[in-house]
Design a protein around this motif. Structure first.
Motif, PDB file in Angstrom:
ATOM      1  N   HIS A 336       0.864  -1.184   0.000  1.00 22.01           N
ATOM      2  CA  HIS A 336       0.000   0.000   0.000  1.00 22.01           C
ATOM      3  C   HIS A 336       0.898   1.231   0.000  1.00 22.01           C
ATOM      4  O   HIS A 336       1.492   1.587   1.018  1.00 22.01           O
ATOM      5  N   LYS A 337       0.963   1.903  -1.160  1.00 21.73           N
ATOM      6  CA  LYS A 337       1.832   3.063  -1.294  1.00 21.73           C
ATOM      7  C   LYS A 337       1.035   4.357  -1.142  1.00 21.73           C
ATOM      8  O   LYS A 337      -0.070   4.490  -1.665  1.00 21.73           O
ATOM      9  N   VAL A 338       1.643   5.300  -0.447  1.00 23.92           N
ATOM     10  CA  VAL A 338       1.051   6.618  -0.253  1.00 23.92           C
ATOM     11  C   VAL A 338       2.081   7.667  -0.667  1.00 23.92           C
ATOM     12  O   VAL A 338       3.266   7.556  -0.324  1.00 23.92           O
ATOM     13  N   MET A 367       7.312  14.109  -0.992  1.00 22.65           N
ATOM     14  CA  MET A 367       7.791  14.849  -2.143  1.00 22.65           C
ATOM     15  C   MET A 367       7.377  16.315  -2.040  1.00 22.65           C
ATOM     16  O   MET A 367       6.185  16.633  -1.957  1.00 22.65           O
ATOM     17  N   PRO A 368       8.345  17.252  -1.997  1.00 27.50           N
ATOM     18  CA  PRO A 368       8.003  18.678  -1.945  1.00 27.50           C
ATOM     19  C   PRO A 368       7.382  19.135  -3.257  1.00 27.50           C
ATOM     20  O   PRO A 368       7.785  18.694  -4.334  1.00 27.50           O
ATOM     21  N   TYR A 375       2.108  15.095 -10.508  1.00 28.16           N
ATOM     22  CA  TYR A 375       2.162  14.106  -9.434  1.00 28.16           C
ATOM     23  C   TYR A 375       1.176  12.960  -9.662  1.00 28.16           C
ATOM     24  O   TYR A 375       1.436  11.825  -9.250  1.00 28.16           O
ATOM     25  N   GLU A 376       0.071  13.257 -10.328  1.00 29.78           N
ATOM     26  CA  GLU A 376      -0.889  12.196 -10.609  1.00 29.78           C
ATOM     27  C   GLU A 376      -0.315  11.184 -11.595  1.00 29.78           C
ATOM     28  O   GLU A 376      -0.497   9.965 -11.442  1.00 29.78           O
ATOM     29  N   ALA A 377       0.387  11.646 -12.617  1.00 37.48           N
ATOM     30  CA  ALA A 377       1.032  10.747 -13.580  1.00 37.48           C
ATOM     31  C   ALA A 377       2.106   9.909 -12.893  1.00 37.48           C
ATOM     32  O   ALA A 377       2.266   8.713 -13.158  1.00 37.48           O
ATOM     33  N   TYR A 378       2.845  10.548 -11.979  1.00 32.03           N
ATOM     34  CA  TYR A 378       3.875   9.824 -11.227  1.00 32.03           C
ATOM     35  C   TYR A 378       3.244   8.718 -10.391  1.00 32.03           C
ATOM     36  O   TYR A 378       3.744   7.591 -10.330  1.00 32.03           O
ATOM     37  N   ALA A 379       2.126   9.025  -9.757  1.00 33.17           N
ATOM     38  CA  ALA A 379       1.445   8.039  -8.913  1.00 33.17           C
ATOM     39  C   ALA A 379       0.961   6.848  -9.734  1.00 33.17           C
ATOM     40  O   ALA A 379       1.077   5.695  -9.308  1.00 33.17           O
ATOM     41  N   ARG A 380       0.415   7.123 -10.917  1.00 36.26           N
ATOM     42  CA  ARG A 380      -0.057   6.022 -11.778  1.00 36.26           C
ATOM     43  C   ARG A 380       1.116   5.141 -12.221  1.00 36.26           C
ATOM     44  O   ARG A 380       1.022   3.911 -12.213  1.00 36.26           O
ATOM     45  N   LYS A 381       2.192   5.771 -12.610  1.00 35.34           N
ATOM     46  CA  LYS A 381       3.367   5.038 -13.101  1.00 35.34           C
ATOM     47  C   LYS A 381       3.940   4.120 -12.029  1.00 35.34           C
ATOM     48  O   LYS A 381       4.383   2.998 -12.316  1.00 35.34           O
ATOM     49  N   GLU A 383       2.311   2.906  -9.364  1.00 35.25           N
ATOM     50  CA  GLU A 383       1.258   2.137  -8.697  1.00 35.25           C
ATOM     51  C   GLU A 383       1.025   2.610  -7.264  1.00 35.25           C
ATOM     52  O   GLU A 383       0.883   1.809  -6.336  1.00 35.25           O
ATOM     53  N   ILE A 384       0.984   3.919  -7.098  1.00 32.80           N
ATOM     54  CA  ILE A 384       0.699   4.504  -5.791  1.00 32.80           C
ATOM     55  C   ILE A 384      -0.812   4.606  -5.628  1.00 32.80           C
ATOM     56  O   ILE A 384      -1.505   5.197  -6.452  1.00 32.80           O
ATOM     57  N   GLU A 385      -1.331   4.010  -4.592  1.00 30.26           N
ATOM     58  CA  GLU A 385      -2.777   3.915  -4.403  1.00 30.26           C
ATOM     59  C   GLU A 385      -3.400   5.186  -3.831  1.00 30.26           C
ATOM     60  O   GLU A 385      -4.581   5.459  -4.033  1.00 30.26           O
ATOM     61  N   GLU A 386      -2.620   5.952  -3.087  1.00 27.91           N
ATOM     62  CA  GLU A 386      -3.192   7.096  -2.376  1.00 27.91           C
ATOM     63  C   GLU A 386      -2.225   8.271  -2.455  1.00 27.91           C
ATOM     64  O   GLU A 386      -1.019   8.111  -2.231  1.00 27.91           O
ATOM     65  N   MET A 387      -2.748   9.441  -2.786  1.00 32.99           N
ATOM     66  CA  MET A 387      -1.922  10.646  -2.828  1.00 32.99           C
ATOM     67  C   MET A 387      -2.551  11.699  -1.930  1.00 32.99           C
ATOM     68  O   MET A 387      -3.741  11.990  -2.038  1.00 32.99           O
ATOM     69  N   ILE A 388      -1.753  12.258  -1.050  1.00 31.14           N
ATOM     70  CA  ILE A 388      -2.234  13.253  -0.087  1.00 31.14           C
ATOM     71  C   ILE A 388      -1.517  14.576  -0.350  1.00 31.14           C
ATOM     72  O   ILE A 388      -0.283  14.612  -0.351  1.00 31.14           O
TER      73      ILE A 388
END
Length: 395
Positions: A336-338, A367-368, A375-381, A383-388
């Motif tokens: 589970h990546k955040v 990440m500053p 950041y959304e593209a980075y999360a998809r690449k 496989e980050i499930e949650e971004m805050i």
């Protein structure tokens, strides 16, 4: 100014991200099986003195070793095999031990192949050595370990092919062939070339029974019934004892419930000349070479000053990984990546939030925020499930 991108040398490769995670996952599974049988970890140096892997020890040919010199002029080599290193260590640190020693390891080996294009020159091996136990039960334990480990790794279709070097060696001793003829015969039998064996032996002054035994060896592979067929070729006492031991191993594997995963091959040979008894290799779909190999080496310890019977095996982890991938064996290595994106002024709060989530067992990246980054593209690449976002919005 243009900067050249450096690549890896031929025969080695980088492993990263999910592939590396999968490899570590499999290594942990295999390691846990070894621990459950009472094996303890050992680490030996990546390079050793040349004598540890010399021709007298019976390891790989000198031309395939990576050799270099230390400041005193001693010849050193990158280890091509783990077993001699462990034998050396046991002779040094377990001198007074009169009970069996169970050791396991995970380490890389280095062989400078010249005639196998595309073959890796650096491989990760994970294996076990049982030193000080010459029993047939110890041999069966090694094979049971291989079978159980492959099952735990997720394979269902594989076979462990078992042979006995003394079956063939005893016939060689009886034949009294010269070294060159012996090497040619080994090659023919290894290639299952019955006609070549007959042609080679026809003009030689050996008994008809011995000639027929050699010619039959390439065909002596298959299920346990092959051991019965091999009795007709066991023209020496050592060959008969080899068959008796193989039959006992099969019976013991029945106690483990693993007898259906083994076959027998009395024509199997190995490049490692230190093997003295049983020898085995594990095969499965998705790789042309064995994913595990091992055997008994009762005279190797003599070379290091502590005579003791021994047996062991090693998985070639990279080959096992290839087989698992090609067979599409499901391997859950997900986490589970955040991702926490924060303004520089919010660094304290971001770190505190990350600590809280990590204590819950989650994987957290900090990440500053910088203008222009997606950041959304980075999360998809990744496989980050949650971004805050620290402004309070969760994406």
């Amino acid at each position: 100014m243009y900067q050249q991108i450096l690549h890896t040398p031929e025969g080695v490769r980088d492993i990263y991200n999910e592939e590396c995670r999968r490899k570590n996952h499999i290594q942990n599974i295999l390691h846990q099986v070894l621990y459950s049988y009472g094996y303890e970890d050992i680490q030996t140096p990546t390079f050793e003195f040349f004598d540890v892997f010399s021709r007298e020890v019976g390891t790989v040919p000198s031309k395939e070793l990576y050799k270099f010199f230390d400041r005193e002029g001693n010849t050193l080599v990158l280890r091509p095999d783990i077993t001699p290193s462990i034998a050396r260590a046991v002779a040094k640190y377990f001198t007074e031990e009169d009970m069996p020693v169970r050791l396991c390891y995970v380490a890389n080996t280095f062989i400078n192949h010249t005639d196998f294009q595309g073959r890796l020159k650096e491989n990760t091996q994970l294996g076990a050595e049982l030193i000080g136990d010459g029993s047939v039960e110890a041999d069966a334990e090694m094979i049971a370990l291989v079978v159980e480990s492959l099952l735990k790794a997720g394979l269902t279709e594989f076979q462990v092919s078992i042979g006995h070097v003394d079956f063939f060696k005893s016939l060689l001793r009886e034949s009294r062939l010269d070294e060159e003829m012996e090497a040619e015969l080994r090659e023919l039998i290894s290639n299952k070339n019955i006609y070549g064996v007959r042609e080679l032996l026809e003009p030689l002054p050996i008994s008809p029974g011995l000639r027929e035994a050699f010619a039959a060896i390439p065909d002596l592979f298959g299920s346990v019934e092959i051991l019965k067929k091999a009795e007709a070729c066991a023209v020496t006492e050592d060959a008969k004892r080899a068959l008796e031991r193989l039959n006992k191993i099969y019976e013991l594997l029945g106690c483990y419930g693993y007898e259906n995963y083994v076959t027998f091959d009395l024509g199997v040979v190995s490049k490692y000349k230190y093997y003295t008894g049983i020898i085995f290799q594990a095969y499965t779909y998705g790789t042309g070479e064995a994913v595990a190999k091992g055997g008994r080496y009762d005279t190797l310890m003599d070379h290091f000053g502590k005579p003791a019977p021994a047996t062991g095996f090693a998985f070639v982890v990279d080959r096992l990984m290839s087989a698992l991938a090609r067979q599409k064996v499901d391997m859950d290595v997900s986490v589970h990546k955040v991702l926490i994106v924060y303004q520089t002024s919010q660094a304290r709060e971001a770190v505190a939030r990350a600590v809280e989530l990590r204590n819950q067992g989650k994987t957290v990246e900090l990440m500053p925020r910088q203008i222009g980054r997606d950041y959304e593209a980075y999360a998809r690449k990744h496989e980050i499930e949650e971004m805050i976002c620290m402004e309070g919005e969760t994406l």
